[in-house]
Design a protein around this motif. Sequence first.
Motif, mmCIF file in Angstrom:
data_model
loop_
_atom_site.group_PDB
_atom_site.id
_atom_site.type_symbol
_atom_site.label_atom_id
_atom_site.label_comp_id
_atom_site.label_asym_id
_atom_site.label_seq_id
_atom_site.Cartn_x
_atom_site.Cartn_y
_atom_site.Cartn_z
ATOM 1 N N VAL A 103 0.857 -1.184 0.000
ATOM 2 C CA VAL A 103 0.000 0.000 0.000
ATOM 3 C C VAL A 103 0.889 1.228 0.000
ATOM 4 O O VAL A 103 1.797 1.341 0.825
ATOM 5 C CB VAL A 103 -0.932 0.001 1.231
ATOM 6 N N GLU A 104 0.644 2.125 -0.930
ATOM 7 C CA GLU A 104 1.407 3.365 -1.013
ATOM 8 C C GLU A 104 0.475 4.543 -0.742
ATOM 9 O O GLU A 104 -0.213 5.014 -1.640
ATOM 10 C CB GLU A 104 2.051 3.486 -2.396
ATOM 11 N N PRO A 105 0.444 5.029 0.501
ATOM 12 C CA PRO A 105 -0.450 6.131 0.863
ATOM 13 C C PRO A 105 -0.110 7.414 0.085
ATOM 14 O O PRO A 105 1.048 7.652 -0.268
ATOM 15 C CB PRO A 105 -0.197 6.344 2.355
ATOM 16 N N CYS A 106 -1.126 8.200 -0.153
ATOM 17 C CA CYS A 106 -0.938 9.473 -0.860
ATOM 18 C C CYS A 106 -0.584 10.612 0.095
ATOM 19 O O CYS A 106 -0.360 11.735 -0.348
ATOM 20 C CB CYS A 106 -2.216 9.834 -1.625
ATOM 21 N N ASN B 191 4.864 12.330 3.271
ATOM 22 C CA ASN B 191 5.807 11.647 4.155
ATOM 23 C C ASN B 191 5.333 10.274 4.644
ATOM 24 O O ASN B 191 5.956 9.705 5.528
ATOM 25 C CB ASN B 191 6.161 12.523 5.364
ATOM 26 N N ALA B 192 4.231 9.770 4.099
ATOM 27 C CA ALA B 192 3.764 8.434 4.491
ATOM 28 C C ALA B 192 4.544 7.391 3.712
ATOM 29 O O ALA B 192 4.744 7.509 2.512
ATOM 30 C CB ALA B 192 2.276 8.293 4.229
ATOM 31 N N ARG B 193 5.013 6.394 4.419
ATOM 32 C CA ARG B 193 5.812 5.345 3.785
ATOM 33 C C ARG B 193 4.916 4.199 3.336
ATOM 34 O O ARG B 193 3.909 3.901 3.969
ATOM 35 C CB ARG B 193 6.846 4.843 4.769
ATOM 36 N N PRO B 194 5.300 3.527 2.264
ATOM 37 C CA PRO B 194 4.544 2.337 1.837
ATOM 38 C C PRO B 194 4.607 1.254 2.916
ATOM 39 O O PRO B 194 5.553 1.186 3.693
ATOM 40 C CB PRO B 194 5.284 1.874 0.583
ATOM 41 N N PHE B 195 3.580 0.432 2.967
ATOM 42 C CA PHE B 195 3.571 -0.681 3.902
ATOM 43 C C PHE B 195 2.913 -1.883 3.245
ATOM 44 O O PHE B 195 2.217 -1.744 2.248
ATOM 45 C CB PHE B 195 2.872 -0.313 5.215
ATOM 46 N N LEU C 94 -0.428 -16.244 9.955
ATOM 47 C CA LEU C 94 -0.033 -15.179 9.050
ATOM 48 C C LEU C 94 0.376 -13.969 9.865
ATOM 49 O O LEU C 94 -0.252 -13.623 10.863
ATOM 50 C CB LEU C 94 -1.199 -14.798 8.126
ATOM 51 N N LYS C 95 1.457 -13.325 9.467
ATOM 52 C CA LYS C 95 1.873 -12.124 10.168
ATOM 53 C C LYS C 95 2.133 -11.036 9.142
ATOM 54 O O LYS C 95 2.516 -11.306 8.003
ATOM 55 C CB LYS C 95 3.088 -12.364 11.042
ATOM 56 N N GLN C 96 1.922 -9.838 9.551
ATOM 57 C CA GLN C 96 2.133 -8.700 8.672
ATOM 58 C C GLN C 96 3.623 -8.475 8.476
ATOM 59 O O GLN C 96 4.398 -8.577 9.417
ATOM 60 C CB GLN C 96 1.507 -7.438 9.257
ATOM 61 N N ALA C 97 3.995 -8.192 7.243
ATOM 62 C CA ALA C 97 5.401 -7.861 6.937
ATOM 63 C C ALA C 97 5.688 -6.459 7.429
ATOM 64 O O ALA C 97 4.801 -5.624 7.523
ATOM 65 C CB ALA C 97 5.647 -7.977 5.437
ATOM 66 N N ARG C 98 6.927 -6.182 7.727
ATOM 67 C CA ARG C 98 7.301 -4.828 8.198
ATOM 68 C C ARG C 98 7.902 -4.031 7.079
ATOM 69 O O ARG C 98 8.443 -4.460 6.180
ATOM 70 C CB ARG C 98 8.302 -4.939 9.333
#
Length: 59
Positions: free
Chosen positions: A24-27, A30-34, A55-59
């Motif tokens: 996800v690439e926020p608009c 200064n928000a970083r993709p996650f 399942l675990k979320q990637a960092r």
Amino acid sequence: MEGLPVHSFRTLLADLGTITRNTVEPCLKNARPFRMITRPTPLQARALDLLGIRLKQAR
């Protein structure tokens, strides 16, 4: 047994194969993709639980 549909091994793998990890690439400035993993369906969650997979979320 639990109200979930019966699957063959092949169809269960196909169903589990729909779980995805998305970037996800926020608009926002200064928000970083996650990365985000899709939420498993009840059937997928039960299969993963029986297999001992978490399942675990990637960092």
